[in-house]
Design a protein around this motif. Structure first.
Motif, short mmCIF file in Angstrom:
data_model
loop_
_atom_site.label_atom_id
_atom_site.label_comp_id
_atom_site.label_asym_id
_atom_site.label_seq_id
_atom_site.Cartn_x
_atom_site.Cartn_y
_atom_site.Cartn_z
N LEU A 217 71.96 7.87 -49.42
CA LEU A 217 71.92 9.19 -48.79
C LEU A 217 71.27 10.25 -49.67
CD1 LEU A 217 75.47 9.22 -47.13
CD2 LEU A 217 73.25 8.89 -46.00
N GLY A 218 70.73 9.82 -50.82
CA GLY A 218 70.02 10.76 -51.68
C GLY A 218 70.80 11.26 -52.88
N THR A 234 65.40 1.53 -56.23
CA THR A 234 66.84 1.46 -56.39
C THR A 234 67.55 1.95 -55.13
OG1 THR A 234 66.66 1.74 -58.79
CG2 THR A 234 68.79 2.22 -57.79
N ARG A 235 67.02 3.01 -54.55
CA ARG A 235 67.63 3.53 -53.31
C ARG A 235 67.48 2.51 -52.17
NH1 ARG A 235 69.35 8.55 -54.17
NH2 ARG A 235 68.18 9.99 -55.50
N ASP A 236 66.32 1.87 -52.08
CA ASP A 236 66.12 0.85 -51.05
C ASP A 236 67.09 -0.31 -51.24
OD1 ASP A 236 64.10 2.36 -49.94
OD2 ASP A 236 62.48 1.22 -50.88
N ALA A 237 67.22 -0.75 -52.49
CA ALA A 237 68.14 -1.87 -52.78
C ALA A 237 69.58 -1.49 -52.44
CB ALA A 237 68.02 -2.27 -54.24
N ALA A 238 69.95 -0.24 -52.70
CA ALA A 238 71.29 0.22 -52.34
C ALA A 238 71.51 0.15 -50.83
CB ALA A 238 71.50 1.64 -52.84
N TYR A 287 63.48 -5.43 -59.26
CA TYR A 287 63.85 -4.45 -60.29
C TYR A 287 62.89 -3.28 -60.24
CZ TYR A 287 60.11 -7.07 -62.55
OH TYR A 287 58.91 -7.69 -62.81
N ASP A 288 63.33 -2.14 -60.78
CA ASP A 288 62.43 -1.02 -60.99
C ASP A 288 62.98 -0.13 -62.11
OD1 ASP A 288 64.43 0.58 -59.93
OD2 ASP A 288 63.28 1.31 -58.24
#
Length: 356
Positions: A217-218, A234-238, A287-288
């Motif tokens: 959600l940011g 990381t947000r996409d993976a979450a 990973y990123d």
């Protein structure tokens, strides 16, 4: 769902005391607490004992066992005094949670022998909610905590449990205290604090469903990020983690991890698995790193640590990763971590690392 901290510990304890106070004149030693073998007096003392033990371990930074002390009531303490002890020990845990830095972990045996401040808050709240339920059942008193508290406890301590439409009923079912339509009764259970995988300069800190939702959600997921973080990957993976959790197929040991720099406790990126291993023991990873953290060997270090952890588990035979043709830096990370290129086309390159 709410982030769990000192305020939520205080809220749970206040609800417990309010629910039990109408029965302080009764003999709690003569009333069994719900489906437990303990009576209500023993159960209330257990709640207070857990609260102060969690506070002691977190405040004292215990690393290999519980701090060696025991809670003992003064002789003649009545039920009103016992509720005061629960209030006091709850206040101690709330204070310990509020003052502990985000990256600090202390001893708890299940399942990975440590918990952070959110984990200790969640465990304290779970003890209070569940055992207040047990005691009020025995005493014939009404009790129903806030659904948001139950929802957060599930998302912090039960990442392997598919959330149901009513969080409180789901939490009772997940701990063997009730039924849910379409789900088998639970006879054996244990909550699940997040896994931390140590690397040379980093800790790979397991992201829980509650934190994944915040990231998607940011938000920051409860982590302190360096400039530019968290990065888009990381947000996409979450988001994928959260979808797996809501679908009841999330396996936290094959989840997503924040890369936390040990020297300052700040997160610099993410790494993790796309899913659990398939039938052939093959699992894909990704990973990123934030831009400011690149070029220091962190990704290679994290990838090696994740691979070692994965191959230590039965059933994992190979790790698989893909990268774009133009992403030379990512390809170099994979090669340094021991991966070999296994295919290439216009869309990208595939790399594999097999268990030795």
């Amino acid at each position: 769902m709410r982030e769990l901290g000192g305020d939520q510990v205080t809220e749970a304890v206040a609800g417990c005391v309010a629910a039990l106070r109408p029965a302080v004149a009764r003999d709690w030693t003569e009333v069994t607490a719900g489906g437990l073998d303990w009576n209500c007096h023993e159960t209330a003392l257990h709640v207070a004992d857990d609260l102060v033990a969690y506070a002691g371990n977190l405040a004292g930074r215990a690393q290999d066992r519980y701090v060696p002390f025991e809670l003992k009531l003064d002789e003649g303490t009545d039920n009103s005094g016992l509720l005061q002890v629960i209030e006091t020990t709850g206040a101690l845990l709330a204070a310990a949670v509020r003052t502990a830095p985000r990256h600090v972990r202390a001893f708890h045996p299940y399942p990975f022998r440590s918990a952070d401040r959110a984990g200790f808050a969640a465990m304290g709240i779970a003890e209070v909610l569940l055992h207040t339920h047990d005691m009020t059942q025995g005493l014939g008193l009404p009790y129903r905590p806030a659904e948001e508290l139950a929802e957060s406890v599930l998302a912090y301590l039960f990442p392997h449990v598919q959330p149901g439409p009513t969080p409180w009923r789901t939490l009772l079912w997940a701990t063997g205290r009730g039924e849910l339509p379409g789900r088998a009764p639970v006879t054996d259970w244990r909550w699940n604090n997040n896994l931390v995988i140590p690397a040379e300069r980093l800790d790979l800190v397991g992201i829980r469903p509650a934190e994944a939702r915040d990231l998607r959600l940011g938000g920051d997921g409860g982590f302190e990020w360096i400039e530019g973080g968290p990065y888009e990957g990381t947000r996409d993976a979450a988001g994928f983690l959260l979808k797996a959790y809501e679908g009841g197929v999330h396996r936290p040991e094959f989840g997503v991890f924040a890369l936390v720099r040990r020297e300052d406790g700040r997160a610099i990126g993410g790494i993790g698995f796309h899913s659990a291993p398939d039938d052939e023991g093959r699992v894909e990873i990704g990973y990123d790193l934030t831009v400011a953290a690149r070029g220091h060997g962190y990704a290679t270090e994290a990838l090696r640590a994740l691979a070692d952890r994965a191959f230590a588990r039965d059933g994992v035979r190979s790790l698989f990763a893909t990268t774009e043709v133009a992403n030379i830096a990512s390809q170099a990370v994979l090669l340094r971590a021991g991966f070999s290129k296994v295919s290439e086309d216009d869309e990208g390159l595939a790399f594999e690392l097999r268990k030795k």
